[in-house]
Design a protein around this motif. Structure first.
Motif, PDB file in Angstrom:
ATOM      1  N   ALA A 158       0.829  -1.207   0.000  1.00  0.00           N
ATOM      2  CA  ALA A 158       0.000   0.000   0.000  1.00  0.00           C
ATOM      3  C   ALA A 158       0.861   1.253   0.000  1.00  0.00           C
ATOM      4  O   ALA A 158       0.589   2.215  -0.731  1.00  0.00           O
ATOM      5  CB  ALA A 158      -0.928  -0.008   1.213  1.00  0.00           C
ATOM      6  N   LEU A 159       1.920   1.242   0.819  1.00  0.00           N
ATOM      7  CA  LEU A 159       2.822   2.394   0.857  1.00  0.00           C
ATOM      8  C   LEU A 159       3.537   2.578  -0.481  1.00  0.00           C
ATOM      9  O   LEU A 159       3.735   3.705  -0.950  1.00  0.00           O
ATOM     10  CB  LEU A 159       3.844   2.222   1.983  1.00  0.00           C
ATOM     11  CG  LEU A 159       3.295   2.299   3.410  1.00  0.00           C
ATOM     12  CD1 LEU A 159       4.392   1.976   4.425  1.00  0.00           C
ATOM     13  CD2 LEU A 159       2.713   3.684   3.683  1.00  0.00           C
ATOM     14  N   GLY A 160       3.922   1.450  -1.101  1.00  0.00           N
ATOM     15  CA  GLY A 160       4.569   1.535  -2.412  1.00  0.00           C
ATOM     16  C   GLY A 160       3.645   2.119  -3.457  1.00  0.00           C
ATOM     17  O   GLY A 160       4.056   2.945  -4.283  1.00  0.00           O
ATOM     18  N   LEU A 161       2.378   1.692  -3.427  1.00  0.00           N
ATOM     19  CA  LEU A 161       1.401   2.219  -4.383  1.00  0.00           C
ATOM     20  C   LEU A 161       1.181   3.712  -4.161  1.00  0.00           C
ATOM     21  O   LEU A 161       1.097   4.489  -5.124  1.00  0.00           O
ATOM     22  CB  LEU A 161       0.085   1.458  -4.239  1.00  0.00           C
ATOM     23  CG  LEU A 161      -1.043   1.887  -5.187  1.00  0.00           C
ATOM     24  CD1 LEU A 161      -0.612   1.725  -6.643  1.00  0.00           C
ATOM     25  CD2 LEU A 161      -2.309   1.082  -4.905  1.00  0.00           C
ATOM     26  N   LEU A 206       1.904   6.647  -6.860  1.00  0.00           N
ATOM     27  CA  LEU A 206       0.880   7.628  -7.220  1.00  0.00           C
ATOM     28  C   LEU A 206       1.382   9.048  -6.977  1.00  0.00           C
ATOM     29  O   LEU A 206       1.114   9.960  -7.773  1.00  0.00           O
ATOM     30  CB  LEU A 206      -0.394   7.369  -6.415  1.00  0.00           C
ATOM     31  CG  LEU A 206      -1.209   6.142  -6.820  1.00  0.00           C
ATOM     32  CD1 LEU A 206      -2.358   5.916  -5.844  1.00  0.00           C
ATOM     33  CD2 LEU A 206      -1.754   6.306  -8.238  1.00  0.00           C
ATOM     34  N   ALA A 207       2.133   9.231  -5.888  1.00  0.00           N
ATOM     35  CA  ALA A 207       2.677  10.560  -5.592  1.00  0.00           C
ATOM     36  C   ALA A 207       3.664  10.988  -6.668  1.00  0.00           C
ATOM     37  O   ALA A 207       3.662  12.145  -7.111  1.00  0.00           O
ATOM     38  CB  ALA A 207       3.352  10.553  -4.222  1.00  0.00           C
ATOM     39  N   VAL A 208       4.517  10.044  -7.102  1.00  0.00           N
ATOM     40  CA  VAL A 208       5.470  10.349  -8.176  1.00  0.00           C
ATOM     41  C   VAL A 208       4.732  10.679  -9.471  1.00  0.00           C
ATOM     42  O   VAL A 208       5.060  11.643 -10.168  1.00  0.00           O
ATOM     43  CB  VAL A 208       6.432   9.161  -8.393  1.00  0.00           C
ATOM     44  CG1 VAL A 208       7.257   9.363  -9.663  1.00  0.00           C
ATOM     45  CG2 VAL A 208       7.350   8.991  -7.194  1.00  0.00           C
TER      46      VAL A 208
END
Length: 297
Positions: A15-18, A22-24
């Motif tokens: 979840a943190l990776g996703l 998304l932020a990038v």
């Protein structure tokens, strides 16, 4: 219990990776990295800039392409009566020059003439002549200014990859940019069929074919012709006789070698080949005397 905890940790990490991805992605789009123009396949020139599109790269460099993929702020229906500047990305300007800083825009301001840049990234001589003769009114052009460089002589631009010549917007910009970076740096493990094509070796038959095609086109141009022999950074244009051979196709053709101009130097380049705004001004000043006088309305 340990297995359940591990699964929970993996879920949180995923979840943190996703969220990070998304932020990038959002950051790239907000800063305008995805604000590049698109290309389209074309039977006459292999490919060209797509029609009727506009935007800003990195929210700074403005670009606009009209009906025929010509980078201009004025809609063009015909080349008749206009000064045509033919070439590759040296003319087109690329993403790092604002529309107002391109060679065509500078030449238009300097001369007051209606300028039509028929140009595209990666084109070579055959692409350029094909694109020119595909457009209405090309033979009635007020003048033809052909900006050539030695990288155009021994190849034909193919628009070989979506990663260099995109025809559609990527769904995931971050992933597309990562693939593009790998593609352009060409690590050993990258698939051979996807590798960026390099300029080929000396191809005399290709040069002769371009000369023959230009010999058919040149007599049909109503106005004067100017060959601009644009040198790569550090290149000596006198060491490449093909520049002069192009200028000799039609008697009376003008010849401009920007690297020979007073004030020309390394500070006139954006990179190894493309002129910056200062370089464009010097080239425009050298071209202007060869153009016909502006007709007053």
């Amino acid at each position: 219990m340990i297995g359940r905890t591990l699964l929970d940790l993996l879920a949180v990490a995923g979840a943190l990776g996703l969220i990070a991805l998304l932020a990038v992605e959002i950051g790239l789009r907000v800063t305008g990295i995805g604000g590049f123009p698109l290309f389209v396949r074309d039977q006459r020139s292999v490919y060209r800039m797509a029609s009727d599109q506009q935007g800003r790269f990195r929210r700074r460099a403005r670009w606009r392409y009209g009906r025929f993929g010509i980078r201009t702020d004025v809609d063009v229906d015909t080349l008749a009566g206009k000064v045509v500047v033919l070439g590759d990305s040296v003319v087109e300007g690329g993403l790092h020059l604002d529309q107002s800083e391109t060679l065509a825009a500078v030449l238009e301001r300097e001369t007051g003439q209606a300028i039509c840049p028929v140009a595209c990234h990666g084109w070579a001589l055959d692409n350029e002549l094909g694109a020119l003769t595909a457009l209405p009114g090309w033979a009635q052009a007020a003048a033809l200014v052909w900006v050539v460089n030695s990288g155009d002589f021994d190849t034909v631009g193919q628009g070989e990859s979506e990663l260099s010549f995109p025809t559609r917007r990527p769904l995931w910009l971050a992933l597309w940019l990562a693939r593009r970076h790998i593609y352009r740096t060409q690590p050993r493990w990258w698939p051979v069929k996807g590798m960026l094509s390099r300029p080929g070796p000396y191809m005399p038959e290709m040069r002769e074919a371009a000369l023959a095609r230009f010999a058919q086109v040149a007599p049909q141009i109503a106005g004067p012709i100017v060959i601009v022999a644009h040198a790569l950074r550090g290149e000596d244009v006198d060491g490449e006789p093909f520049f002069r051979r192009l200028a000799q196709v039609r008697p009376g053709t003008g010849f401009v070698a920007p690297s020979r101009l007073p004030g020309w130097g390394d500070d006139c380049y954006l990179d190894f080949i493309h002129p910056n705004a200062r370089g464009a001004r010097l080239i425009a000043d050298a071209i202007a005397p060869f153009l016909p006088a502006r007709e007053e309305a």
